[in-house]
Design a protein around this motif. Structure first.
Motif, PDB file in Angstrom:
ATOM      1  N   ILE A   1       6.049   9.274   4.261  1.00  0.00           N
ATOM      2  CA  ILE A   1       7.720   9.021   4.298  1.00  0.00           C
ATOM      3  C   ILE A   1       7.914   7.894   3.486  1.00  0.00           C
ATOM      4  O   ILE A   1       7.621   6.674   3.346  1.00  0.00           O
ATOM      5  CB  ILE A   1       7.912   8.786   5.818  1.00  0.00           C
ATOM      6  CG1 ILE A   1       7.532   9.693   6.659  1.00  0.00           C
ATOM      7  CG2 ILE A   1       9.424   8.927   5.783  1.00  0.00           C
ATOM      8  CD1 ILE A   1       7.662   9.438   8.090  1.00  0.00           C
ATOM      9  N   LYS A   2       9.224   8.248   2.491  1.00  0.00           N
ATOM     10  CA  LYS A   2       9.512   6.922   1.546  1.00  0.00           C
ATOM     11  C   LYS A   2      10.467   6.233   2.516  1.00  0.00           C
ATOM     12  O   LYS A   2      11.782   5.989   2.171  1.00  0.00           O
ATOM     13  CB  LYS A   2      10.169   7.660   0.238  1.00  0.00           C
ATOM     14  CG  LYS A   2       9.251   8.619  -0.549  1.00  0.00           C
ATOM     15  CD  LYS A   2       8.464   7.586  -1.322  1.00  0.00           C
ATOM     16  CE  LYS A   2       7.423   8.612  -2.044  1.00  0.00           C
ATOM     17  NZ  LYS A   2       6.016   8.250  -1.996  1.00  0.00           N
ATOM     18  N   PHE A   3      10.060   5.208   3.314  1.00  0.00           N
ATOM     19  CA  PHE A   3      11.004   4.638   4.008  1.00  0.00           C
ATOM     20  C   PHE A   3      11.665   3.695   3.194  1.00  0.00           C
ATOM     21  O   PHE A   3      12.922   3.406   3.273  1.00  0.00           O
ATOM     22  CB  PHE A   3       9.892   3.505   4.911  1.00  0.00           C
ATOM     23  CG  PHE A   3       9.288   4.191   6.001  1.00  0.00           C
ATOM     24  CD1 PHE A   3      10.129   4.480   7.059  1.00  0.00           C
ATOM     25  CD2 PHE A   3       8.101   4.673   5.931  1.00  0.00           C
ATOM     26  CE1 PHE A   3       9.594   5.256   8.288  1.00  0.00           C
ATOM     27  CE2 PHE A   3       7.484   5.149   7.259  1.00  0.00           C
ATOM     28  CZ  PHE A   3       8.018   5.814   8.265  1.00  0.00           C
ATOM     29  N   LEU A   4      11.159   3.086   2.093  1.00  0.00           N
ATOM     30  CA  LEU A   4      11.706   1.982   1.264  1.00  0.00           C
ATOM     31  C   LEU A   4      12.669   2.450   0.359  1.00  0.00           C
ATOM     32  O   LEU A   4      13.575   1.544  -0.193  1.00  0.00           O
ATOM     33  CB  LEU A   4      10.748   1.100   0.713  1.00  0.00           C
ATOM     34  CG  LEU A   4       9.880   0.158   1.229  1.00  0.00           C
ATOM     35  CD1 LEU A   4      10.327  -1.201   0.765  1.00  0.00           C
ATOM     36  CD2 LEU A   4       9.891   0.402   2.728  1.00  0.00           C
ATOM     37  N   LYS A   5      12.800   3.844   0.057  1.00  0.00           N
ATOM     38  CA  LYS A   5      13.885   4.555  -0.734  1.00  0.00           C
ATOM     39  C   LYS A   5      15.373   3.953  -0.206  1.00  0.00           C
ATOM     40  O   LYS A   5      16.207   3.531  -1.095  1.00  0.00           O
ATOM     41  CB  LYS A   5      13.588   6.065  -0.742  1.00  0.00           C
ATOM     42  CG  LYS A   5      14.058   6.813  -2.010  1.00  0.00           C
ATOM     43  CD  LYS A   5      13.776   8.132  -1.742  1.00  0.00           C
ATOM     44  CE  LYS A   5      14.806   8.846  -2.522  1.00  0.00           C
ATOM     45  NZ  LYS A   5      14.556  10.282  -1.988  1.00  0.00           N
ATOM     46  N   TRP A   6      15.441   3.908   1.074  1.00  0.00           N
ATOM     47  CA  TRP A   6      16.579   3.780   1.810  1.00  0.00           C
ATOM     48  C   TRP A   6      16.936   2.214   2.059  1.00  0.00           C
ATOM     49  O   TRP A   6      17.695   1.870   2.747  1.00  0.00           O
ATOM     50  CB  TRP A   6      16.890   4.706   2.980  1.00  0.00           C
ATOM     51  CG  TRP A   6      16.527   6.077   2.455  1.00  0.00           C
ATOM     52  CD1 TRP A   6      15.721   6.750   2.936  1.00  0.00           C
ATOM     53  CD2 TRP A   6      17.703   6.660   2.113  1.00  0.00           C
ATOM     54  NE1 TRP A   6      15.899   8.167   2.312  1.00  0.00           N
ATOM     55  CE2 TRP A   6      16.974   8.091   1.936  1.00  0.00           C
ATOM     56  CE3 TRP A   6      18.948   6.692   1.602  1.00  0.00           C
ATOM     57  CZ2 TRP A   6      17.880   9.360   1.515  1.00  0.00           C
ATOM     58  CZ3 TRP A   6      19.638   7.906   1.228  1.00  0.00           C
ATOM     59  CH2 TRP A   6      19.249   8.787   1.052  1.00  0.00           C
ATOM     60  N   ARG A   7      16.179   1.236   1.472  1.00  0.00           N
ATOM     61  CA  ARG A   7      16.072   0.148   1.899  1.00  0.00           C
ATOM     62  C   ARG A   7      17.469  -0.622   1.647  1.00  0.00           C
ATOM     63  O   ARG A   7      17.861  -1.343   2.512  1.00  0.00           O
ATOM     64  CB  ARG A   7      14.917  -0.801   1.393  1.00  0.00           C
ATOM     65  CG  ARG A   7      15.200  -0.851  -0.289  1.00  0.00           C
ATOM     66  CD  ARG A   7      13.922  -1.995  -0.975  1.00  0.00           C
ATOM     67  NE  ARG A   7      14.207  -2.022  -2.281  1.00  0.00           N
ATOM     68  CZ  ARG A   7      13.381  -1.315  -2.986  1.00  0.00           C
ATOM     69  NH1 ARG A   7      12.866  -0.140  -2.680  1.00  0.00           N
ATOM     70  NH2 ARG A   7      13.541  -1.702  -4.323  1.00  0.00           N
ATOM     71  N   ILE A   8      18.247  -0.403   0.772  1.00  0.00           N
ATOM     72  CA  ILE A   8      19.388  -0.900   0.426  1.00  0.00           C
ATOM     73  C   ILE A   8      20.478  -0.398   1.397  1.00  0.00           C
ATOM     74  O   ILE A   8      21.166  -1.370   1.779  1.00  0.00           O
ATOM     75  CB  ILE A   8      19.963  -0.805  -1.128  1.00  0.00           C
ATOM     76  CG1 ILE A   8      18.738  -1.548  -1.751  1.00  0.00           C
ATOM     77  CG2 ILE A   8      21.348  -1.316  -1.479  1.00  0.00           C
ATOM     78  CD1 ILE A   8      19.079  -1.657  -3.478  1.00  0.00           C
ATOM     79  N   PRO A   9      20.517   0.966   1.523  1.00  0.00           N
ATOM     80  CA  PRO A   9      21.606   1.077   2.373  1.00  0.00           C
ATOM     81  C   PRO A   9      21.526   0.613   4.034  1.00  0.00           C
ATOM     82  O   PRO A   9      22.329   0.197   4.429  1.00  0.00           O
ATOM     83  CB  PRO A   9      21.725   2.799   2.423  1.00  0.00           C
ATOM     84  CG  PRO A   9      20.737   3.171   1.374  1.00  0.00           C
ATOM     85  CD  PRO A   9      20.241   2.014   0.632  1.00  0.00           C
ATOM     86  N   PHE A  10      20.058   0.783   4.236  1.00  0.00           N
ATOM     87  CA  PHE A  10      19.912   0.163   5.495  1.00  0.00           C
ATOM     88  C   PHE A  10      20.049  -1.498   5.593  1.00  0.00           C
ATOM     89  O   PHE A  10      20.423  -1.932   6.601  1.00  0.00           O
ATOM     90  CB  PHE A  10      18.332   0.628   6.142  1.00  0.00           C
ATOM     91  CG  PHE A  10      18.212   1.637   6.527  1.00  0.00           C
ATOM     92  CD1 PHE A  10      18.820   1.947   7.885  1.00  0.00           C
ATOM     93  CD2 PHE A  10      17.261   2.616   5.932  1.00  0.00           C
ATOM     94  CE1 PHE A  10      18.600   3.317   8.308  1.00  0.00           C
ATOM     95  CE2 PHE A  10      17.286   3.763   6.845  1.00  0.00           C
ATOM     96  CZ  PHE A  10      17.967   4.246   7.759  1.00  0.00           C
ATOM     97  N   TYR A  11      19.728  -2.204   4.490  1.00  0.00           N
ATOM     98  CA  TYR A  11      20.061  -3.526   4.515  1.00  0.00           C
ATOM     99  C   TYR A  11      21.601  -3.770   4.861  1.00  0.00           C
ATOM    100  O   TYR A  11      21.927  -4.633   5.522  1.00  0.00           O
ATOM    101  CB  TYR A  11      19.423  -4.219   3.152  1.00  0.00           C
ATOM    102  CG  TYR A  11      18.442  -5.157   3.498  1.00  0.00           C
ATOM    103  CD1 TYR A  11      17.213  -4.863   3.448  1.00  0.00           C
ATOM    104  CD2 TYR A  11      18.842  -6.696   3.584  1.00  0.00           C
ATOM    105  CE1 TYR A  11      16.231  -5.764   3.977  1.00  0.00           C
ATOM    106  CE2 TYR A  11      17.919  -7.407   4.153  1.00  0.00           C
ATOM    107  CZ  TYR A  11      16.336  -6.890   4.075  1.00  0.00           C
ATOM    108  OH  TYR A  11      15.532  -7.864   4.330  1.00  0.00           O
ATOM    109  N   VAL A  12      22.256  -2.793   3.895  1.00  0.00           N
ATOM    110  CA  VAL A  12      23.692  -3.274   4.206  1.00  0.00           C
ATOM    111  C   VAL A  12      23.988  -2.927   5.674  1.00  0.00           C
ATOM    112  O   VAL A  12      25.026  -3.571   6.158  1.00  0.00           O
ATOM    113  CB  VAL A  12      24.514  -2.176   3.283  1.00  0.00           C
ATOM    114  CG1 VAL A  12      26.063  -2.254   3.416  1.00  0.00           C
ATOM    115  CG2 VAL A  12      24.138  -2.624   1.841  1.00  0.00           C
ATOM    116  N   ILE A  13      23.713  -1.802   6.006  1.00  0.00           N
ATOM    117  CA  ILE A  13      24.032  -1.671   7.565  1.00  0.00           C
ATOM    118  C   ILE A  13      23.523  -2.698   8.478  1.00  0.00           C
ATOM    119  O   ILE A  13      24.266  -3.177   9.121  1.00  0.00           O
ATOM    120  CB  ILE A  13      23.437  -0.272   7.848  1.00  0.00           C
ATOM    121  CG1 ILE A  13      23.957   0.926   7.047  1.00  0.00           C
ATOM    122  CG2 ILE A  13      23.655  -0.089   9.451  1.00  0.00           C
ATOM    123  CD1 ILE A  13      23.240   2.267   7.393  1.00  0.00           C
ATOM    124  N   SER A  14      22.294  -3.086   8.278  1.00  0.00           N
ATOM    125  CA  SER A  14      21.815  -4.227   9.102  1.00  0.00           C
ATOM    126  C   SER A  14      22.746  -5.494   8.998  1.00  0.00           C
ATOM    127  O   SER A  14      22.956  -6.200   9.912  1.00  0.00           O
ATOM    128  CB  SER A  14      20.516  -4.746   8.880  1.00  0.00           C
ATOM    129  OG  SER A  14      19.688  -3.450   9.062  1.00  0.00           O
TER     130      SER A  14
END
Lengths: 531, 325
Positions: free
Chosen positions: B13-26
């Motif tokens: 699973i490409k977890f890190l692909k979504w790292r920027i949106p998830f960081y923003v959400i966090s």
């Protein structure tokens, strides 16, 4: 890695079984069964939140110690210099600003006064308790040192602890805990069904008893305004003395106090009133006899902790040092006063700064609910572990059972306290302990997938997983230790379970399962792992 | 018997692909949490607010008369009481602030407690007093200070430990993940106005321990892979490490979760807020290990050289131990 010499097997099993056996008495009593009285019974204490009872935190004001020491020093200085040959006269004595200062009337006497006072300045073990300085040639200033104050506070707290201990034990309660906390606090915990009011009355009362002659001629109007003649002092009546709201003027000097008391007992007098009968020692008795014989027909006040409880008229000289205190008592209040007096006065006033009481019903219910929840949770974890890891899950389960037993056993041996959050700690430990097995088993699966042979896969699994297990447990230990240091009461009980659980889970989940897995590999020599 | 496998083999699973949106959400969630804590405030229990707290059960009723209780206690004139349902529907906790005059005066505080209990006992036949707490302002101030200190000390101490065992980037990453977890937990306490007391601090420290546990498992794997695959780009390597440990992450979160659920559902009432916080922290902590602790390594510039010196030394030692010099 998978070789276990006999001695190692021996001490793994020895330790496991020894600590597990220690848990049995606690298990028996938690489940309501009875542990045979003939056997030794190290048992986990139940915290107040589980057993019910009272927790009281008392605090002394260090400023009061300063005041007391200044007052005592003033008396010592006066009597020392008065007894000097020739007498040294002093004046302008003041104890303001946390220091004792006075003028020596003649400059020539200053050095002699210094020499005479020198022995008063050192405490036990030659700790310098007072600093002496001379200003303006004739003014001597004595300042208490911090070391001296610390020692005095420490001594006062130690003796307060003893006094409280005697008072609580006189109530006949089971296993009270009375410990000092910090510099100036004492924690009192009384488990079981108790009237917290009674406990608080007992520990909170200073019980300083004084007998002072009353100035019967003082005008009520002056008393109301707080006006007294020099050498006299006003004391209010106690609220339940029957004269609430009124006050008396008494002579400062010439009275006696309760420090020479040797016995106090609740009793009834001929008029069927509840009274406390007290007995002085030889010296106190003599002084009491002298006081009463010289003042027949006069009124004297019996003052307890700054409040007049009664002020009878002296009918006759009282010999033998036995006297009777009346004061509108009920049998209970008389009993409490007797206990307080008998156990001696507290050297400092103690204030209740925190108090918690838990009813016994709630605690019993909490234990029941907590244990049920823990059982259900454990069974669910066990089912999941066995369904996922088969034989390795069974090993993890047995390790888990020993883990819980060992935690309880260590807690019992160390005489620690199980609290309600402690039960949550058990549940959390159960969940977290199998993490080690999960890490190991997942790693073994991985190693097998990479094509390693059974023995090598198991060896690698344990070795590679151990690093993360070790690091994770250290960090958990840091958090747990901080919680233990800062937490009080119930929360500390949580930390205790968590921290002990870290040690036992590493042992059971890693060492014990490895022992069992190794044994199985040697016996069965499997070519493939069903994992 | 077929064994259960929650996570299929060789996930990618490409977890890190979504790292920027998830960081923003966090980041938004962290900011929202602190916003809530600062505006709505934490519902301090008697441990931290001081005052009187009375817990009671109405043994014959199915439901405690909360509104009636509030009026009656308020009618005594000691300020607005906080009356909360506590566990069962017929259990309540009543918190009353102490008036200035009763501060540090235990007799006055006790008199107020007695007055309230008397009032309730006369008016409700089935009132059963379960407990009674009285914390002076001085002690509650100390508790607050100690609690804040313990949380900060715990976070810094464990971050320092990770730094020593790994590299400074990992220490910062771990600390940041913890900050995220603690913030969100506090935010939850503020949002639901759950009582915040000493037990809540215990819960947060447990979350710190658990979340870090998770982070360390992933970091350990990252370190291992950094040594193994020198040429692999970092995002890919992080994804690989998260995927390799995914089975363990899911399994451990699940075991903890199913161990806690019974305690949450029918455990003792006074443990509810503590267990609820830990349960939420479980998810937050698992998430933060993957999406907070791991990606930050990219931005902090971890690369395959990070562990080279340590690796060769460790390797040599290991080889020496195995006798293959």
């Amino acid at each position: 890695m998978l070789d276990f010499p006999l001695w190692k097997k021996g001490w793994f099993w020895g330790l496991t079984l020894a600590l597990s056996v220690l848990a049995l008495p606690s298990l028996f009593s938690l489940s309501g069964a009875r542990w045979p009285a003939a056997l030794p019974d190290p048992e986990v204490n139940l915290g107040l939140d589980l057993a019910g009872g009272s927790h009281i935190l008392l605090e002394a004001d260090p400023a009061e110690i300063v005041t007391q020491r200044l007052r005592n020093m003033e008396e010592s200085v006066r009597s020392t210099l008065r007894r000097a040959e020739p007498q040294i006269r002093v004046g302008d004595v003041s104890t303001a600003d946390r220091r004792l200062s006075f003028m020596v009337e003649s400059v020539a006497d200053v050095d002699r006064a210094r020499q005479l006072l020198e022995p008063l300045l050192n405490g036990e073990g030659l700790v310098r308790e007072w600093d002496l300085s001379v200003v303006d040639e004739t003014r001597i200033i004595l300042t208490p040192t911090d070391a001296g104050l610390d020692a005095a506070l420490n001594a006062a707290m130690d003796s307060s602890q003893d006094v409280i201990d005697r008072r609580i034990n006189a109530l006949g309660t089971r296993e009270p805990t009375i410990i000092r906390q910090g510099d100036n606090r004492i924690v009192v915990q009384v488990p079981g069904l108790q009237d917290p009011e009674q406990v608080k009355e007992l520990v909170g009362r200073t019980a300083k008893l004084e007998f002072k002659l009353v100035n019967e001629n003082a005008l009520p109007s002056d008393l109301a305004q707080g006006i007294v003649e020099p050498g006299q002092q006003i004391f209010p009546y106690a609220p339940d003395s029957g004269f609430a709201g009124q006050s008396l003027a008494v002579y400062r000097l010439g009275g006696i106090d309760g420090s020479t008391l040797v016995r106090a007992q609740a009793s009834r007098n001929q008029e069927n009133q509840d009274v406390v009968v007290i007995q002085f020692d030889q010296q106190g008795g003599n002084r009491f006899a002298k006081l009463t014989s010289e003042n027949v027909g006069k009124q004297f006040a019996i003052i307890l902790d700054g409040e007049v409880i009664s002020a009878p008229v002296i009918q006759d000289q009282i010999l033998g040092g036995v006297s009777e205190i009346s004061g509108n008592f009920t049998p209970e209040t008389a009993q409490q006063l007797a206990i307080s007096l008998q156990s001696g006065a507290l050297p400092v006033d103690l204030t209740v700064v925190e108090e918690r009481t838990v009813g016994p019903d709630l605690g019993a219910e909490s234990i029941r609910l907590g244990i049920i929840a823990m059982m259900v949770g454990s069974i669910a974890v066990v089912v999941l572990m066995i369904a996922t890891y088969g034989r390795f899950g069974v090993y993890a389960t047995i390790a888990l059972i020993f883990n819980v037993l060992m935690i309880l056993g260590i807690m019992a041996a160390m005489n620690t306290t199980l609290t309600l959050p402690g039960i949550a700690g058990f549940v959390l430990t159960i969940g977290a302990a199998v993490d080690a097995n999960v890490l190991i088993n997942e790693r073994i699966r991985e190693e097998r997938k990479r094509g390693r042979r059974v023995i090598a896969a198991v060896e690698n699994g344990y070795r590679e997983a151990s690093r993360a297990i070790f690091d994770a447990n250290i960090t958990n230990f840091i958090a747990g230790a901080l919680l233990f240091m800062f937490g009080t009461g119930p929360v500390r009980g949580f930390a205790v379970v968590l921290v002990i659980g870290l040690f036992t889970s590493v042992f059971t989940a890693v060492s014990l399962t490895r022992l069992w897995v190794a044994g199985w590999l040697r016996r069965a020599r499997p070519q493939d792992l069903h994992l | 018997m077929k064994l259960l496998k929650l996570v299929p083999d060789d996930t990618n699973i490409k977890f890190l692909k979504w790292r920027i949106p998830f960081y923003v959400i966090s980041m938004v969630l962290i900011a929202a949490s602190w916003g809530l804590v600062l505006t709505k405030g934490l519902n301090y229990g008697v441990d931290f607010a001081g005052g009187l707290n009375i817990t009671a059960t109405f043994t014959e009723s199915t439901e405690a008369p909360v509104g009636d209780l509030r009026d009656r206690v308020a009618g005594l004139g000691y300020g607005e009481p906080v009356v909360q349902r506590f566990g069962e529907d017929n259990q309540v906790s009543i918190r009353v602030p102490l008036p200035e005059s009763a501060e540090g005066n235990p007799e006055a505080a006790q008199a107020i407690a007695n007055e309230i209990v008397d009032e309730l006992q006369t008016n409700f036949d089935d009132f059963r007093l379960d407990g009674n707490e009285n914390v002076s302002g001085k002690v509650s101030d100390e508790f607050r200070q100690d609690a804040a200190l313990a949380l900060i000390a715990a976070m810094l101490a464990v971050a320092l430990y990770i730094w020593i065992r790994f590299e400074w980037q990992f220490g910062v990453g771990g600390l940041f993940a913890l900050f995220h977890d603690v913030s969100l937990t506090l935010g939850m306490f503020a949002l639901f106005q759950m009582e915040f007391n000493l037990q809540s601090i215990a819960a947060i420290l447990a979350i710190i321990g658990y979340s870090l546990n998770d982070t360390i498992v992933i970091y350990d794997r990252i370190r291992e892979n950094l040594k193994k695959y020198r040429k692999m780009p970092l995002p890919e390597l992080l994804d690989l490490s998260v995927n390799e440990t995914l089975a363990r992450t899911v399994m451990t979160s699940l075991t903890l979760f199913i161990a806690l659920i019974p305690l949450l559902l029918f455990g003792p009432a006074s443990l509810f807020s503590m267990v609820a916080a830990i349960t939420l922290g479980l998810f937050v902590g698992t998430y933060s290990s993957v999406y907070m602790a791991a990606p930050i390594l990219i931005w902090l510039g971890v690369d395959s050289h990070s562990f080279v010196p340590q690796e060769s030394a460790a390797d040599r030692q290991e080889k020496a131990a195995r006798g293959e010099v």
